[in-house]
Design a protein around this motif. Structure first.
Motif, PDB file in Angstrom:
ATOM      1  N   PHE A  62       0.839  -1.210   0.098  1.00 18.37           N
ATOM      2  CA  PHE A  62       0.115  -0.015   0.042  1.00 18.37           C
ATOM      3  C   PHE A  62       0.823   1.358   0.031  1.00 18.37           C
ATOM      4  O   PHE A  62       2.153   1.115   0.521  1.00 18.37           O
ATOM      5  N   VAL A  63       0.314   2.414  -0.384  1.00 26.78           N
ATOM      6  CA  VAL A  63       0.970   3.688  -0.257  1.00 26.78           C
ATOM      7  C   VAL A  63      -0.177   4.530   0.378  1.00 26.78           C
ATOM      8  O   VAL A  63      -1.306   4.360   0.105  1.00 26.78           O
ATOM      9  N   LYS A  64       0.059   5.350   1.435  1.00 28.59           N
ATOM     10  CA  LYS A  64      -0.820   6.216   2.147  1.00 28.59           C
ATOM     11  C   LYS A  64      -0.254   7.547   1.906  1.00 28.59           C
ATOM     12  O   LYS A  64       0.997   7.800   2.137  1.00 28.59           O
ATOM     13  N   ILE A  65      -1.214   8.538   1.947  1.00 29.74           N
ATOM     14  CA  ILE A  65      -0.798   9.943   1.808  1.00 29.74           C
ATOM     15  C   ILE A  65      -1.587  10.606   2.934  1.00 29.74           C
ATOM     16  O   ILE A  65      -3.094  10.388   2.941  1.00 29.74           O
ATOM     17  N   GLY A  66      -1.095  10.860   3.790  1.00 24.15           N
ATOM     18  CA  GLY A  66      -1.748  11.164   5.270  1.00 24.15           C
ATOM     19  C   GLY A  66      -2.301   9.928   5.882  1.00 24.15           C
ATOM     20  O   GLY A  66      -1.538   8.924   5.870  1.00 24.15           O
ATOM     21  N   ASN A  67      -3.393   9.776   6.184  1.00 26.65           N
ATOM     22  CA  ASN A  67      -3.959   8.251   6.437  1.00 26.65           C
ATOM     23  C   ASN A  67      -4.764   7.753   5.411  1.00 26.65           C
ATOM     24  O   ASN A  67      -5.293   6.723   5.699  1.00 26.65           O
ATOM     25  N   ARG A  68      -4.842   8.540   4.230  1.00 25.98           N
ATOM     26  CA  ARG A  68      -5.711   7.879   3.014  1.00 25.98           C
ATOM     27  C   ARG A  68      -4.702   7.155   2.070  1.00 25.98           C
ATOM     28  O   ARG A  68      -3.788   7.356   1.740  1.00 25.98           O
ATOM     29  N   GLU A  69      -5.445   5.939   1.721  1.00 21.93           N
ATOM     30  CA  GLU A  69      -4.663   4.909   0.948  1.00 21.93           C
ATOM     31  C   GLU A  69      -4.969   5.537  -0.534  1.00 21.93           C
ATOM     32  O   GLU A  69      -5.856   5.890  -0.798  1.00 21.93           O
ATOM     33  N   VAL A  70      -3.894   5.477  -1.295  1.00 18.96           N
ATOM     34  CA  VAL A  70      -3.699   5.821  -2.563  1.00 18.96           C
ATOM     35  C   VAL A  70      -4.339   4.831  -3.572  1.00 18.96           C
ATOM     36  O   VAL A  70      -3.941   3.648  -3.486  1.00 18.96           O
ATOM     37  N   LYS A  71      -5.491   5.116  -4.170  1.00 25.01           N
ATOM     38  CA  LYS A  71      -6.399   3.949  -4.879  1.00 25.01           C
ATOM     39  C   LYS A  71      -6.035   4.528  -6.456  1.00 25.01           C
ATOM     40  O   LYS A  71      -6.601   3.607  -7.186  1.00 25.01           O
ATOM     41  N   GLY A  72      -5.769   5.664  -6.670  1.00 26.17           N
ATOM     42  CA  GLY A  72      -5.497   5.896  -8.098  1.00 26.17           C
ATOM     43  C   GLY A  72      -4.875   7.243  -7.928  1.00 26.17           C
ATOM     44  O   GLY A  72      -4.668   7.797  -7.314  1.00 26.17           O
ATOM     45  N   PRO A  73      -4.622   7.984  -9.430  1.00 33.21           N
ATOM     46  CA  PRO A  73      -4.343   9.072  -9.469  1.00 33.21           C
ATOM     47  C   PRO A  73      -5.075  10.275  -8.839  1.00 33.21           C
ATOM     48  O   PRO A  73      -6.349  10.047  -8.789  1.00 33.21           O
ATOM     49  N   GLY A  74      -4.529  11.225  -8.193  1.00 29.77           N
ATOM     50  CA  GLY A  74      -5.483  12.355  -7.625  1.00 29.77           C
ATOM     51  C   GLY A  74      -4.890  13.548  -7.472  1.00 29.77           C
ATOM     52  O   GLY A  74      -3.705  14.032  -8.013  1.00 29.77           O
ATOM     53  N   THR A  75      -5.581  14.552  -6.974  1.00 25.07           N
ATOM     54  CA  THR A  75      -4.960  16.036  -7.110  1.00 25.07           C
ATOM     55  C   THR A  75      -4.062  16.005  -6.002  1.00 25.07           C
ATOM     56  O   THR A  75      -3.140  16.988  -6.018  1.00 25.07           O
ATOM     57  N   LYS A  76      -4.019  15.238  -4.920  1.00 20.68           N
ATOM     58  CA  LYS A  76      -2.951  15.470  -4.118  1.00 20.68           C
ATOM     59  C   LYS A  76      -1.506  15.282  -4.527  1.00 20.68           C
ATOM     60  O   LYS A  76      -0.571  15.741  -3.884  1.00 20.68           O
ATOM     61  N   GLN A  77      -1.460  14.313  -5.410  1.00 23.05           N
ATOM     62  CA  GLN A  77      -0.273  13.847  -5.972  1.00 23.05           C
ATOM     63  C   GLN A  77       0.185  14.536  -7.450  1.00 23.05           C
ATOM     64  O   GLN A  77      -0.617  14.506  -8.245  1.00 23.05           O
ATOM     65  N   GLY A  78       1.226  15.208  -7.514  1.00 17.75           N
ATOM     66  CA  GLY A  78       1.644  15.843  -8.830  1.00 17.75           C
ATOM     67  C   GLY A  78       2.392  14.977  -9.537  1.00 17.75           C
ATOM     68  O   GLY A  78       3.391  14.157  -8.784  1.00 17.75           O
ATOM     69  N   PHE A  79       2.399  14.807 -10.793  1.00 19.38           N
ATOM     70  CA  PHE A  79       3.817  13.957 -11.265  1.00 19.38           C
ATOM     71  C   PHE A  79       4.226  14.541 -12.637  1.00 19.38           C
ATOM     72  O   PHE A  79       3.554  15.034 -13.311  1.00 19.38           O
ATOM     73  N   VAL A  80       5.605  14.273 -12.392  1.00 17.66           N
ATOM     74  CA  VAL A  80       6.328  14.674 -13.880  1.00 17.66           C
ATOM     75  C   VAL A  80       7.094  13.708 -14.281  1.00 17.66           C
ATOM     76  O   VAL A  80       7.782  13.006 -13.723  1.00 17.66           O
ATOM     77  N   PHE A  81       6.483  13.164 -15.464  1.00 16.30           N
ATOM     78  CA  PHE A  81       6.963  11.812 -15.966  1.00 16.30           C
ATOM     79  C   PHE A  81       8.474  11.944 -16.590  1.00 16.30           C
ATOM     80  O   PHE A  81       8.788  13.030 -16.957  1.00 16.30           O
ATOM     81  N   GLN A  82       9.195  10.706 -16.690  1.00 12.38           N
ATOM     82  CA  GLN A  82      10.468  10.788 -17.054  1.00 12.38           C
ATOM     83  C   GLN A  82      10.375  11.317 -18.688  1.00 12.38           C
ATOM     84  O   GLN A  82      11.218  12.252 -18.996  1.00 12.38           O
ATOM     85  N   GLU A  83       9.448  10.535 -19.277  1.00 13.42           N
ATOM     86  CA  GLU A  83       9.208  11.068 -20.629  1.00 13.42           C
ATOM     87  C   GLU A  83       7.970  12.100 -20.549  1.00 13.42           C
ATOM     88  O   GLU A  83       6.829  11.693 -20.147  1.00 13.42           O
ATOM     89  N   HIS A  84       8.229  13.101 -20.943  1.00  7.14           N
ATOM     90  CA  HIS A  84       7.311  14.441 -20.757  1.00  7.14           C
ATOM     91  C   HIS A  84       6.152  13.891 -21.723  1.00  7.14           C
ATOM     92  O   HIS A  84       6.378  13.349 -22.870  1.00  7.14           O
ATOM     93  N   ARG A  85       4.962  14.252 -21.154  1.00  6.65           N
ATOM     94  CA  ARG A  85       3.911  13.881 -22.069  1.00  6.65           C
ATOM     95  C   ARG A  85       3.029  14.970 -22.192  1.00  6.65           C
ATOM     96  O   ARG A  85       2.207  15.309 -21.131  1.00  6.65           O
ATOM     97  N   LEU A  86       3.004  15.663 -23.302  1.00  4.77           N
ATOM     98  CA  LEU A  86       2.335  16.950 -23.480  1.00  4.77           C
ATOM     99  C   LEU A  86       1.208  16.510 -24.479  1.00  4.77           C
ATOM    100  O   LEU A  86       1.398  15.673 -25.199  1.00  4.77           O
ATOM    101  N   PHE A  87       0.077  17.263 -24.609  1.00  4.44           N
ATOM    102  CA  PHE A  87      -1.009  17.074 -25.430  1.00  4.44           C
ATOM    103  C   PHE A  87      -0.454  17.905 -26.921  1.00  4.44           C
ATOM    104  O   PHE A  87      -0.047  19.159 -27.023  1.00  4.44           O
ATOM    105  N   PRO A  88      -0.158  17.082 -28.034  1.00  3.83           N
ATOM    106  CA  PRO A  88       0.413  17.723 -29.047  1.00  3.83           C
ATOM    107  C   PRO A  88      -0.490  18.827 -29.734  1.00  3.83           C
ATOM    108  O   PRO A  88       0.163  19.538 -30.430  1.00  3.83           O
ATOM    109  N   TRP A  89      -1.838  18.622 -29.690  1.00  2.00           N
ATOM    110  CA  TRP A  89      -2.870  19.629 -30.214  1.00  2.00           C
ATOM    111  C   TRP A  89      -2.817  20.822 -29.354  1.00  2.00           C
ATOM    112  O   TRP A  89      -3.486  21.676 -29.676  1.00  2.00           O
TER     113      TRP A  89
END
Ligand SMILES: Nc1ncnc2c1ncn2[C@@H]1O[C@H](COP(=O)(O)OP(=O)(O)OP(=O)(O)O)[C@@H](O)[C@H]1O
Ligand SMILES: [Mg+2]
Length: 255
Positions: A62-89
């Protein structure tokens, strides 16, 4: 927020074969702490970060942020990927705003402030195909910062940048960290960078990937790369890192 990571096991299928990529990764990162992760290529750093981000939930533990378990992507976690993922359009400013509306004047103000911070002024209306790798990376960093997450996960965010821009963005990140007290987890291959930024450096070893040592860096900020205490800390991290490389080479997995 405190981040508690307890990954018992993460397995990938390679053809018919199961490969254990992570095992017993148990790390607790304090609210407002800056942790950097270094380790040989392929040891599972990106895999671990994706688990913490909630992008990969196919693992044991498991992973917890505060006492809430991370179940999916959310606004609490920001992510900068290794391969940048921009919207081409979308243009640079639209990519940074993403699902936030540029018609909102506060969003627009913040987007333009960030464009200046990451040194992309003049490219607001450019499309990703018109940018270099490093410029795209800076757009991705700005996008993550705009959301002001409680935990910011950065996977080699400065990899494609020249030394000068890299140093500038390291300082930008430290300023933001100080100001917002974001909990930071940053993966890097650069030992200097790991020591310059972190409260603690996590050393990951491969096969299966695990966090061996967490080395505290007890130097005041802003840090001076040329002073003796910094060099001593760097040596300590390097020595630990080399141990993992030796294991890597001895079992033939590094080749
Ligand atoms: N989607 C996937 N399917 C199968 N195997 C994968 C997948 N993603 C990663 N792997 C494997 O998991 C291991 C760890 O990969 P990961 O990308 O986490 O390494 P890393 O430490 O981030 O490496 P690098 O420093 O090169 O970015 C590698 O052996 C890789 O081949
Ligand atoms: Mg990686």
């Amino acid at each position: 927020m405190t981040v508690s990571i307890s990954v018992k096991e993460k397995i990938f299928l390679k053809g018919q074969r199961e490969v254990k990529v992570l095992e017993h990764v148990d790390v607790t990162i304090d609210q407002g702490e800056f942790v950097t992760i270094i380790g040989p290529s392929g040891c599972g750093k990106s895999t671990l970060l994706k688990i913490v981000a909630g992008i990969d939930s196919d693992y044991e533990g498991f992973v917890k942020i505060g006492n809430r378990e991370v179940k999916g992507p959310g606004t609490k976690q920001g992510f900068v990927f290794q391969e940048h993922r921009l919207f081409p359009w979308l243009t640079v400013e639209e990519n940074i705003a993403a699902n936030l509306s540029l018609r909102n004047s506060e969003v627009r103000r913040q987007v333009h402030e960030l464009i200046e911070i990451v040194r992309l002024s003049g490219f607001e209306k450019s499309y990703p195909r018109e940018l270099s790798g490093g410029m795209s990376q800076r757009v991705a960093i700005a996008r993550a910062l705009l959301r002001d997450p409680e935990v910011l996960l950065l996977d080699e965010p400065f990899g494609a940048l020249d030394a000068f821009t890299r140093k500038h963005l390291q300082d930008v990140l430290l300023d933001i960290w100080k100001e917002r007290q974001t909990t930071m987890i940053l993966v890097t291959h650069d030992i200097d960078e790991s020591v310059y930024l972190a409260n603690r450096v996590a050393i990951m070893s491969p096969r299966p990937g695990t966090v061996g040592k967490l080395i505290p860096i007890q130097l005041p900020y802003p840090r001076n790369r040329t002073n003796e205490a910094f060099q001593a800390a760097r040596q300590q991290v390097l020595a630990e890192f080399e141990k993992t490389e030796e294991v890597h080479l001895l079992d033939g997995s590094g080749i």
